[in-house]
Design a protein around this motif. Structure first.
Motif, PDB file in Angstrom:
ATOM      1  N   PRO A 278     -78.482 -10.344  29.436  1.00  0.00           N
ATOM      2  CA  PRO A 278     -78.536  -9.297  30.307  1.00  0.00           C
ATOM      3  C   PRO A 278     -79.509  -8.219  30.280  1.00  0.00           C
ATOM      4  N   ASN A 279     -80.230  -7.807  31.387  1.00  0.00           N
ATOM      5  CA  ASN A 279     -81.313  -6.981  31.168  1.00  0.00           C
ATOM      6  C   ASN A 279     -80.966  -5.730  30.463  1.00  0.00           C
ATOM      7  N   SER A 280     -79.808  -5.155  30.499  1.00  0.00           N
ATOM      8  CA  SER A 280     -79.512  -3.943  30.059  1.00  0.00           C
ATOM      9  C   SER A 280     -79.510  -3.986  28.427  1.00  0.00           C
ATOM     10  N   ASN A 281     -78.971  -5.206  28.133  1.00  0.00           N
ATOM     11  CA  ASN A 281     -79.385  -5.339  26.620  1.00  0.00           C
ATOM     12  C   ASN A 281     -80.799  -5.447  25.969  1.00  0.00           C
ATOM     13  N   ILE A 282     -81.406  -5.988  26.816  1.00  0.00           N
ATOM     14  CA  ILE A 282     -83.027  -5.897  26.422  1.00  0.00           C
ATOM     15  C   ILE A 282     -83.511  -4.500  26.460  1.00  0.00           C
ATOM     16  N   LEU A 283     -83.345  -3.823  27.567  1.00  0.00           N
ATOM     17  CA  LEU A 283     -83.742  -2.500  27.761  1.00  0.00           C
ATOM     18  C   LEU A 283     -83.234  -1.494  26.519  1.00  0.00           C
ATOM     19  N   SER A 284     -81.999  -1.597  26.159  1.00  0.00           N
ATOM     20  CA  SER A 284     -81.330  -0.754  25.277  1.00  0.00           C
ATOM     21  C   SER A 284     -81.901  -0.955  23.856  1.00  0.00           C
ATOM     22  N   GLY A 285     -82.417  -2.061  23.543  1.00  0.00           N
ATOM     23  CA  GLY A 285     -82.936  -2.194  22.144  1.00  0.00           C
ATOM     24  C   GLY A 285     -84.557  -2.286  21.903  1.00  0.00           C
ATOM     25  N   ASN A 286     -85.114  -2.618  20.954  1.00  0.00           N
ATOM     26  CA  ASN A 286     -86.322  -2.638  20.613  1.00  0.00           C
ATOM     27  C   ASN A 286     -86.818  -4.083  21.005  1.00  0.00           C
ATOM     28  N   ILE A 287     -88.192  -4.184  21.893  1.00  0.00           N
ATOM     29  CA  ILE A 287     -88.883  -5.202  22.273  1.00  0.00           C
ATOM     30  C   ILE A 287     -90.057  -5.570  21.633  1.00  0.00           C
ATOM     31  N   VAL A 288     -90.204  -6.550  20.717  1.00  0.00           N
ATOM     32  CA  VAL A 288     -91.357  -6.941  20.117  1.00  0.00           C
ATOM     33  C   VAL A 288     -91.757  -8.353  21.008  1.00  0.00           C
ATOM     34  N   ASN A 289     -93.204  -7.650  21.285  1.00  0.00           N
ATOM     35  CA  ASN A 289     -93.791  -8.886  22.179  1.00  0.00           C
ATOM     36  C   ASN A 289     -95.138  -9.308  21.358  1.00  0.00           C
ATOM     37  N   TYR A 290     -94.995 -10.661  21.060  1.00  0.00           N
ATOM     38  CA  TYR A 290     -95.905 -11.468  20.244  1.00  0.00           C
ATOM     39  C   TYR A 290     -96.937 -11.900  20.949  1.00  0.00           C
ATOM     40  N   SER A 291     -97.243 -11.888  22.365  1.00  0.00           N
ATOM     41  CA  SER A 291     -98.010 -12.508  23.154  1.00  0.00           C
ATOM     42  C   SER A 291     -98.801 -11.361  23.834  1.00  0.00           C
ATOM     43  N   GLN A 292     -98.701  -9.987  23.729  1.00  0.00           N
ATOM     44  CA  GLN A 292     -99.351  -9.176  24.609  1.00  0.00           C
ATOM     45  C   GLN A 292    -100.701  -9.046  23.950  1.00  0.00           C
ATOM     46  N   GLU A 293    -101.014  -8.984  22.676  1.00  0.00           N
ATOM     47  CA  GLU A 293    -102.527  -8.799  22.230  1.00  0.00           C
ATOM     48  C   GLU A 293    -102.994 -10.073  21.985  1.00  0.00           C
ATOM     49  N   PRO A 294    -104.294 -10.394  22.242  1.00  0.00           N
ATOM     50  CA  PRO A 294    -105.110 -11.545  21.935  1.00  0.00           C
ATOM     51  C   PRO A 294    -105.035 -12.042  20.670  1.00  0.00           C
TER      52      PRO A 294
END
Length: 286
Positions: free
Chosen positions: A169-185
């Motif tokens: 669910p989108n609200s579960n994602i937005l309500s916590g921390n998001i770690v993006n491993y692919s954003q930086e090269p």
């Protein structure tokens, strides 16, 4: 008994025939309107499908992020579908103004009952607007991790490395921390290598540096950091922190661990394990 039944049946047939004869124009009008309403829904659905698919192709051809393209086309699809349904109801004689008011009142009641779904919708809009990740990124969010397949109206679809599909669910994602491993090269690999206290520290660092320099996938800038991190209870802990391209992270990490173990063994540098000294005290009998 049978004669009365036949007489009543005949009378009913005459009444029905008479009603049809007297209301031919009304029946024809309703039939035409109902047919037109069905055609509106059928043709409208086909036009909506064609239009949204064409829009999706155009957006992707212009290199718009697939996440945004799918989300926008979904919103347009459901908006146009609601318009087609209202037009069809208007064709069969339903007062659309009253219908919209009823739908609005019902929508309010449904909205109160489905607050979670509405929060998921709002979270989906925010995810698309702020774009903390895009399709193809590997992220950790809502207690799970995976590659983002798409962000839909209420949910985000992710796929794990072992090919499991996770619907979050989108609200579960937005309500916590998001770690993006692919954003930086580029990413840094953090390894902790423990060696024996009797090992030659300088020689160990030279061996580790040689292993790092021999791997072409490891970047020269930023330089790899090899330093003593801690004097542990049973080992001297060194950190090995090379930088690699994000796509090479796991392959380089696994290869480094294997090479370090083999090279330390070849040079007689021990990798200790936790040990416990037991002291036995003999008490003499009185």
């Amino acid at each position: 008994m049978d004669e009365n039944l036949l007489r009543n049946t005949a009378q009913l047939g005459n009444d029905v025939t008479g009603w049809i004869t007297n209301n031919q124009e009304l029946i024809i009008s309703y039939a035409v309107n109902l047919t037109a309403a069905l055609l509106i829904i059928l043709i409208g659905s086909m036009v909506i499908k064609f239009a949204t698919n064409s829009l999706n192709r155009v957006l992707k051809k212009r290199k718009v992020d697939p996440t945004i393209a799918n989300f926008v086309t979904s919103l347009i699809k459901y908006g146009l579908l609601a318009f087609v349904i209202i037009a069809a109801l208007g064709r069969v004689g339903v007062q659309t103004a009253s219908f919209v008011a009823i739908v609005g009142a019902a929508g309010l009641a449904v909205g109160l009952a489905l607050q979670g779904s509405l929060s998921n919708f709002a979270a989906g809009v925010l995810l698309i607007g702020f774009r903390p990740f895009k399709a193809g990124d590997y992220i950790e969010a809502a207690g799970t991790g995976g590659t983002v397949e798409s962000v839909q109206i209420f949910t985000t679809i992710m796929k794990t490395p072992d090919n499991r599909v996770i619907v979050v669910p989108n609200s579960n994602i937005l309500s916590g921390n998001i770690v993006n491993y692919s954003q930086e090269p580029q990413r840094r690999i953090d390894l902790v290598i423990g060696i024996s206290y009797t090992a030659d520290l300088l020689k160990t660092k030279q061996v580790l540096q040689k292993i790092v320099d021999a791997d072409e996938r490891i970047l020269k800038d930023p330089a790899c950091n090899i330093s003593v991190n801690e004097l542990g209870a049973s080992s001297v802990d060194l950190i090995v922190r090379p930088w690699v391209n994000s796509a090479d992270y796991w392959a380089v990490r696994w290869d480094l661990l294997e090479k370090i173990k083999n090279e330390l063994d070849n040079h007689g540098i021990g990798i200790p394990y936790p040990q416990m000294d037991i002291h036995l005290i003999r008490e003499e009998k009185a």
